[in-house]
Design a protein around this motif. Structure first.
Motif, short mmCIF file in Angstrom:
data_model
loop_
_atom_site.label_atom_id
_atom_site.label_comp_id
_atom_site.label_asym_id
_atom_site.label_seq_id
_atom_site.Cartn_x
_atom_site.Cartn_y
_atom_site.Cartn_z
N UNK A 26 113.24 2.57 106.05
CA UNK A 26 114.63 2.37 106.47
C UNK A 26 115.18 3.56 107.25
N UNK A 27 114.31 4.43 107.73
CA UNK A 27 114.74 5.66 108.40
C UNK A 27 115.79 5.36 109.49
N UNK A 28 117.03 5.89 109.32
CA UNK A 28 118.08 5.62 110.31
C UNK A 28 117.94 6.46 111.59
N UNK A 29 117.14 7.52 111.55
CA UNK A 29 116.96 8.39 112.72
C UNK A 29 115.51 8.24 113.18
N UNK A 30 115.31 7.52 114.25
CA UNK A 30 113.95 7.20 114.71
C UNK A 30 113.24 8.39 115.36
N UNK A 31 113.99 9.37 115.86
CA UNK A 31 113.41 10.55 116.49
C UNK A 31 113.98 11.80 115.82
N UNK A 32 113.57 12.06 114.56
CA UNK A 32 114.21 13.13 113.78
C UNK A 32 114.12 14.53 114.39
N UNK A 33 113.02 14.85 115.06
CA UNK A 33 112.91 16.20 115.62
C UNK A 33 113.78 16.37 116.86
N UNK A 34 114.28 15.27 117.40
CA UNK A 34 115.20 15.33 118.53
C UNK A 34 116.66 15.26 118.09
N UNK A 35 116.88 15.18 116.79
CA UNK A 35 118.23 15.05 116.25
C UNK A 35 118.72 16.38 115.69
N UNK A 36 119.98 16.70 115.95
CA UNK A 36 120.57 17.91 115.36
C UNK A 36 120.62 17.83 113.84
N UNK A 37 120.55 16.61 113.30
CA UNK A 37 120.61 16.44 111.83
C UNK A 37 119.48 17.17 111.10
N UNK A 38 118.35 17.36 111.76
CA UNK A 38 117.21 18.00 111.09
C UNK A 38 117.44 19.50 110.93
N UNK A 39 118.28 20.08 111.78
CA UNK A 39 118.52 21.51 111.74
C UNK A 39 119.41 21.90 110.56
N UNK A 40 119.21 23.11 110.07
CA UNK A 40 120.02 23.62 108.97
C UNK A 40 119.15 24.02 107.79
N UNK A 41 119.80 24.24 106.67
CA UNK A 41 119.11 24.68 105.46
C UNK A 41 119.00 23.50 104.50
N UNK A 42 117.80 23.29 104.01
CA UNK A 42 117.48 22.18 103.12
C UNK A 42 116.96 22.72 101.79
#
Length: 160
Positions: A26-42
């Motif tokens: 169900x991944x809502x972001x099909x290109x995660x490495x191109x999304x700013x959402x992947x950036x940050x601290x996890x």
């Protein structure tokens, strides 16, 4: 709970793997490495990686964090390890990311730090990360050794 996977039962491990696969579909972001959402601290919430969990070794205390920066193609993992059940020592590793697709990146570990001591990582210390699910607060990743990782976006408030 499972203590990030350290104290899971076989039944819990099977259930988590099943839920992991369901979420991936169900991944809502099909290109995660191109999304700013992947950036940050996890913050790591669960993994099947014995080495990251410190299984049969010194326990990790506090959060295990991963900072992703796709703009500068780098990452940093950090944790605090309790040695001899009395001494807490921060550890950190930096890495260089080389994206191979919209969701898969090679990882070349660059520098390790244990407390105040730092040293260059051997060239052979490498792997990959496959970001298989990403939303605003949750990231699922598969590693090169077949391990799975469940991470949530980190904020200082999550320590409270």
């Amino acid at each position: 709970m499972t203590k990030r996977g350290l104290a899971e039962t076989p039944e819990q491990r099977e259930k988590i793997a099943s839920l992991f696969e369901q979420l991936e579909r169900t991944n809502p972001v099909k290109k995660p490495l191109n999304s700013d959402k992947v950036n940050g601290v996890w913050s790591l919430r669960y993994t099947t990686s014995d080495s990251i969990l410190g299984r049969n070794g010194s326990p990790r205390v506090g959060p295990i964090l991963q900072k992703i920066d796709t703009e500068n193609l780098c990452a940093e993992n950090s944790e605090v390890v309790r040695y001899f059940n009395i001494i807490d020592v921060p550890r950190r590793v930096t890495a260089i990311l080389t994206p191979q697709s919209d969701r898969l990146t090679n990882v070349q570990f660059d520098r390790f730090s244990v407390g105040p001591v730092g040293f260059k990582a051997p060239e052979s210390f490498r792997g990959f990360l496959d970001v298989t699910y990403l939303d605003d607060e949750l990231r699922l990743t598969r590693g090169d050794k077949g391990n799975i990782f469940v991470l949530t976006r980190f904020s200082d408030e999550s320590l409270a």
